[in-house]
Design an enzyme around this catalytic site. Sequence first.
Site, PDB file in Angstrom:
ATOM      1  N   LYS A 114       0.821  -1.214   0.000  1.00 39.28           N
ATOM      2  CA  LYS A 114       0.000   0.000   0.000  1.00 39.28           C
ATOM      3  C   LYS A 114       0.851   1.258   0.000  1.00 39.28           C
ATOM      4  O   LYS A 114       0.500   2.241  -0.639  1.00 39.28           O
ATOM      5  CB  LYS A 114      -0.962   0.019   1.199  1.00 39.28           C
ATOM      6  CG  LYS A 114      -2.098  -0.969   1.053  1.00 39.28           C
ATOM      7  CD  LYS A 114      -3.225  -0.700   2.040  1.00 39.28           C
ATOM      8  CE  LYS A 114      -4.401  -1.636   1.744  1.00 39.28           C
ATOM      9  NZ  LYS A 114      -5.459  -1.533   2.760  1.00 39.28           N
ATOM     10  N   LYS A 197      -8.227 -11.255  -8.097  1.00 39.87           N
ATOM     11  CA  LYS A 197      -9.423 -11.376  -7.267  1.00 39.87           C
ATOM     12  C   LYS A 197     -10.362 -10.197  -7.464  1.00 39.87           C
ATOM     13  O   LYS A 197      -9.930  -9.082  -7.766  1.00 39.87           O
ATOM     14  CB  LYS A 197      -9.047 -11.557  -5.800  1.00 39.87           C
ATOM     15  CG  LYS A 197      -8.528 -10.321  -5.103  1.00 39.87           C
ATOM     16  CD  LYS A 197      -8.575 -10.517  -3.587  1.00 39.87           C
ATOM     17  CE  LYS A 197      -8.586  -9.155  -2.914  1.00 39.87           C
ATOM     18  NZ  LYS A 197      -8.889  -9.184  -1.506  1.00 39.87           N
ATOM     19  N   LYS A 200     -12.744  -3.969  -5.098  1.00 32.00           N
ATOM     20  CA  LYS A 200     -13.452  -2.748  -5.489  1.00 32.00           C
ATOM     21  C   LYS A 200     -12.637  -1.826  -6.395  1.00 32.00           C
ATOM     22  O   LYS A 200     -13.172  -0.938  -7.021  1.00 32.00           O
ATOM     23  CB  LYS A 200     -13.956  -1.993  -4.264  1.00 32.00           C
ATOM     24  CG  LYS A 200     -12.900  -1.746  -3.224  1.00 32.00           C
ATOM     25  CD  LYS A 200     -13.580  -1.507  -1.870  1.00 32.00           C
ATOM     26  CE  LYS A 200     -12.567  -1.540  -0.750  1.00 32.00           C
ATOM     27  NZ  LYS A 200     -12.668  -2.750   0.073  1.00 32.00           N
TER      28      LYS A 200
HETATM   29  P1  ADP Z   1     -11.233  -5.625  -0.984  1.00 33.06           P
HETATM   30  O1  ADP Z   1     -10.364  -6.808  -1.262  1.00 33.06           O
HETATM   31  O2  ADP Z   1     -12.283  -5.393  -2.004  1.00 33.06           O
HETATM   32  O3  ADP Z   1     -10.424  -4.404  -0.642  1.00 33.06           O
HETATM   33  P2  ADP Z   1     -11.527  -6.142   1.785  1.00 33.06           P
HETATM   34  O4  ADP Z   1     -10.064  -6.296   1.759  1.00 33.06           O
HETATM   35  O5  ADP Z   1     -12.155  -5.075   2.599  1.00 33.06           O
HETATM   36  O6  ADP Z   1     -12.063  -5.991   0.304  1.00 33.06           O
HETATM   37  O7  ADP Z   1     -12.144  -7.537   2.160  1.00 33.06           O
HETATM   38  C1  ADP Z   1     -13.118  -7.781   3.129  1.00 33.06           C
HETATM   39  C2  ADP Z   1     -13.262  -9.277   3.284  1.00 33.06           C
HETATM   40  O8  ADP Z   1     -13.700  -9.852   2.058  1.00 33.06           O
HETATM   41  C3  ADP Z   1     -11.956  -9.984   3.624  1.00 33.06           C
HETATM   42  O9  ADP Z   1     -12.244 -11.044   4.525  1.00 33.06           O
HETATM   43  C4  ADP Z   1     -11.482 -10.527   2.311  1.00 33.06           C
HETATM   44  O10 ADP Z   1     -10.675 -11.682   2.455  1.00 33.06           O
HETATM   45  C5  ADP Z   1     -12.798 -10.855   1.608  1.00 33.06           C
HETATM   46  N1  ADP Z   1     -12.663 -10.730   0.172  1.00 33.06           N
HETATM   47  C6  ADP Z   1     -12.418  -9.581  -0.503  1.00 33.06           C
HETATM   48  N2  ADP Z   1     -12.380  -9.808  -1.830  1.00 33.06           N
HETATM   49  C7  ADP Z   1     -12.588 -11.143  -2.003  1.00 33.06           C
HETATM   50  C8  ADP Z   1     -12.665 -12.011  -3.143  1.00 33.06           C
HETATM   51  N3  ADP Z   1     -12.526 -11.533  -4.375  1.00 33.06           N
HETATM   52  N4  ADP Z   1     -12.913 -13.315  -2.946  1.00 33.06           N
HETATM   53  C9  ADP Z   1     -13.080 -13.800  -1.704  1.00 33.06           C
HETATM   54  N5  ADP Z   1     -13.013 -13.051  -0.581  1.00 33.06           N
HETATM   55  C10 ADP Z   1     -12.778 -11.740  -0.718  1.00 33.06           C
HETATM   56 NA    NA Z   2      -8.058  -6.842   0.996  1.00 32.96          NA
END
Ligand code: ADP
Ligand code: NA
Length: 328
Positions: A114, A197, A200
Amino acid sequence: VARPRVFSGIQPTADSFHLGNYLGALREWVVMQEDHETFYCVVDLHAITVAQDPELLRQRTRLSAAQLLAVGIDPDRSTLFVQSHVAEHAQLSWVLECQTGFGEAGRMTQFKDKSARQEAEHVGVGLFTYPALMAADILLYQADQVPVGEDQRQHLELTRNLAQRFNARFGRTFRVPSAHIPKETAKIYDLQDPTSKMSKSIPAGVVELLEDPKRSAKKIRSAVTDTGREIHYDPENKPGVSNLLVIYSALTGRSIADLESAYEGRGYGDLKKELGQVMLEFVTPFQEKVRGYLDDPAELDKILRRGAEHAREIAASTLRTVYDRIGF
Ligand code: ADP
Ligand code: NA
């Protein structure tokens, strides 16, 4: 017999959770309510480690809580609360920062990733100390288990080290939590780039739970697949089709094998169209519930206040012990 205690948090950094958040994390949160003592937190303190708009943060915090309720987090079974409502998170975080090595924190890959993406002068100290706050979130509640995705594993390892280190220096204070590897989770990939993956940061390939389901159906119709015709689960050679099958299976409970035989001799178009319909059926009642909570702000406030009161009792008791141990 006491049920194992679980803590998990999610950041209010978007207007909507996406399908990856739901199928990879939140669905498991709902299941865990059955036989665990669950603490679920909208982690707004974590959300300010990057620049935030105050009004937007306030809105997204409420939207996050409403979405958690709408997917099935039951405030009578889980303690659902907002992190900033419980001051002990920030208080314990400071104590843990003072137990964390500078080099140790610098080895966190999330910080390295980051911070590499920003100009050095825009990287806040909070981004660096983020894992100490996460450790405080977990240790305050004496959690036994923490459901974590791959990306949070290193932070959980640091949490365990901090708990053990504190216990060794000051006497047994914290329960050392372990990672909970969920049975029911799926990793969901981006519809436009099925090798990375769903996240957002890439809007066109992300299915948002609060968007118009027609828009989701359209994204699914334009999902990248391959030039073949067979609907087979083969993540290596057919990542796009495999991703659609995983989503379909997770949302309906039908096995991948069952879907493969149901779609034998049929094309990708059919699979995509019908998955759009599955999505519509899933999000319609979800969106209605979210709207219900947003239309009744007093009810949502009451739920979050009750959650914070219960959380604070436990958090305050842990913090009292910590303060006593370190000489305050
Ligand atoms: P992002 O990856 O969109 O920034 P976060 O990091 O806030 O979202 O993730 C919140 C939760 O959702 C975490 O437990 C993360 O492991 C899960 N998560 C996020 N994206 C995925 C994905 N594409 N597939 C499975 N789990 C996910
Ligand atoms: Na994440």
